[in-house]
Design an enzyme around this catalytic site. Structure first.
Site, PDB file in Angstrom:
ATOM      1  NE  ARG A   1      -9.849 -59.819 -56.596  1.00 12.45           N
ATOM      2  CZ  ARG A   1      -9.731 -58.774 -56.150  1.00 12.45           C
ATOM      3  NH1 ARG A   1     -10.112 -58.506 -54.840  1.00 12.45           N
ATOM      4  NH2 ARG A   1      -9.076 -57.785 -56.716  1.00 12.45           N
TER       5      ARG A   1
ATOM      6  CG  ASN B   1     -21.911 -54.418 -50.603  1.00 10.71           C
ATOM      7  OD1 ASN B   1     -21.547 -54.195 -49.299  1.00 10.71           O
ATOM      8  ND2 ASN B   1     -21.692 -53.757 -51.478  1.00 10.71           N
TER       9      ASN B   1
ATOM     10  CG  HIS C   1     -22.505 -48.801 -53.111  1.00 13.32           C
ATOM     11  ND1 HIS C   1     -21.021 -48.978 -53.133  1.00 13.32           N
ATOM     12  CD2 HIS C   1     -22.768 -47.765 -54.053  1.00 13.32           C
ATOM     13  CE1 HIS C   1     -20.380 -48.101 -53.854  1.00 13.32           C
ATOM     14  NE2 HIS C   1     -21.271 -47.136 -54.299  1.00 13.32           N
TER      15      HIS C   1
HETATM   16  C1  GRF Z   1     -20.705 -47.833 -45.090  1.00 12.03           C
HETATM   17  O1  GRF Z   1     -20.715 -46.569 -45.581  1.00 12.03           O
HETATM   18  C2  GRF Z   1     -21.313 -48.927 -46.360  1.00 12.03           C
HETATM   19  O2  GRF Z   1     -22.425 -48.258 -47.159  1.00 12.03           O
HETATM   20  C3  GRF Z   1     -19.837 -49.037 -47.073  1.00 12.03           C
HETATM   21  O3  GRF Z   1     -18.930 -49.038 -46.115  1.00 12.03           O
HETATM   22  C4  GRF Z   1     -19.185 -48.183 -45.055  1.00 12.03           C
HETATM   23  C5  GRF Z   1     -19.224 -49.174 -43.688  1.00 12.03           C
HETATM   24  O4  GRF Z   1     -19.393 -48.313 -42.522  1.00 12.03           O
HETATM   25  N1  GRF Z   1     -19.948 -50.327 -47.806  1.00 12.03           N
HETATM   26  P1  GRF Z   1     -19.409 -49.183 -41.158  1.00 12.03           P
HETATM   27  O5  GRF Z   1     -18.040 -50.021 -40.884  1.00 12.03           O
HETATM   28  O6  GRF Z   1     -20.606 -50.134 -41.035  1.00 12.03           O
HETATM   29  O7  GRF Z   1     -19.326 -48.101 -40.211  1.00 12.03           O
END
Ligand code: GRF
Length: 213
Positions: free
Chosen positions: A67, A109, A111
């Protein structure tokens, strides 16, 4: 911040990336995306970037034994663009301290849950199995914990469906509204992380305090 520029990391569809591209075009974010990086060469997000002439980079995690090795290569590639912010948008790799410490206070990020509830994967399934009637999204700064970094903003909805697909669509809509806003706040210098605490307009934020602005 003058000439605010940010990198976006994607592993898949990139609908949140598209929301950022649209927000820049619509002047809701004043800044530019300096590059889109993916760990997957076939991520649709890369095509979205190429369509609007944003530089793209692929660093495949499969090419690295550790990683840390993978993260160090991403840091090397991203550093050449000198981003003010790194935006994770559906980037499906856990980041080690090698990455997180290279961009202190500069990684966001999104989530799909109201953290600290439901960190990890399959959040919509898990929320539907529970008795919760509220679900939502969280934008947070990234630290070494999985989905555990300091929270910047949350947005929620009342659960009115039992369908994972429908709920996911509703959640995506919230994401596309909130994430570009948070990025623009950062770019305008309104939002920052200092010594593990989130400040908005120089006032320390309590968890999820900002939903709308
Ligand atoms: C989203 O639901 C985000 O919250 C999660 O991954 C998904 C990404 O969707 N982390 P996209 O690739 O932006 O359509």
């Amino acid at each position: 911040m003058t000439n605010f520029s940010f990198a976006v990391l994607v592993s898949g569809n990139g609908s949140n990336l598209q929301a950022m591209i649209d927000a820049i075009e619509g002047n809701q974010i004043s800044g530019k995306i300096c590059c889109v990086l993916s760990n997957k060469g076939d991520a649709y997000g890369l095509q979205r970037a190429q369509e609007v002439k944003i530089p793209t980079e692929v660093v495949s995690n499969k090419d690295f034994e550790t990683r840390e090795g993978f993260d160090a290569e991403m840091v090397r590639v991203l550093s050449s663009y000198n981003p003010d912010l790194v935006v994770l948008a559906g980037f499906m790799r856990i980041l080690s301290p090698v990455f997180v410490n290279a961009f202190p206070g500069k990684i966001l990020n999104i989530h799909p849950s109201l953290l600290p509830k439901y960190p990890g994967l399959n959040t919509h399934e898990r929320v539907l199995e529970s008795s919760d009637n509220i679900h939502g999204i969280t934008v947070h700064f990234v630290d070494e914990s999985l989905d555990g970094g300091p929270i910047c903003a949350q947005s929620s909805l009342e659960i009115t469906t039992r369908s994972v697909k429908q709920l996911e669509q509703q959640i995506h809509k919230l994401e596309h509204e909130l994430y570009p806003k948070v990025v623009s706040w950062f770019g305008e210098g309104l939002l920052r992380l200092t010594e593990g605490k989130v400040y908005f307009e120089n006032r320390e934020l309590k968890i999820g305090e900002i939903n709308e602005k």
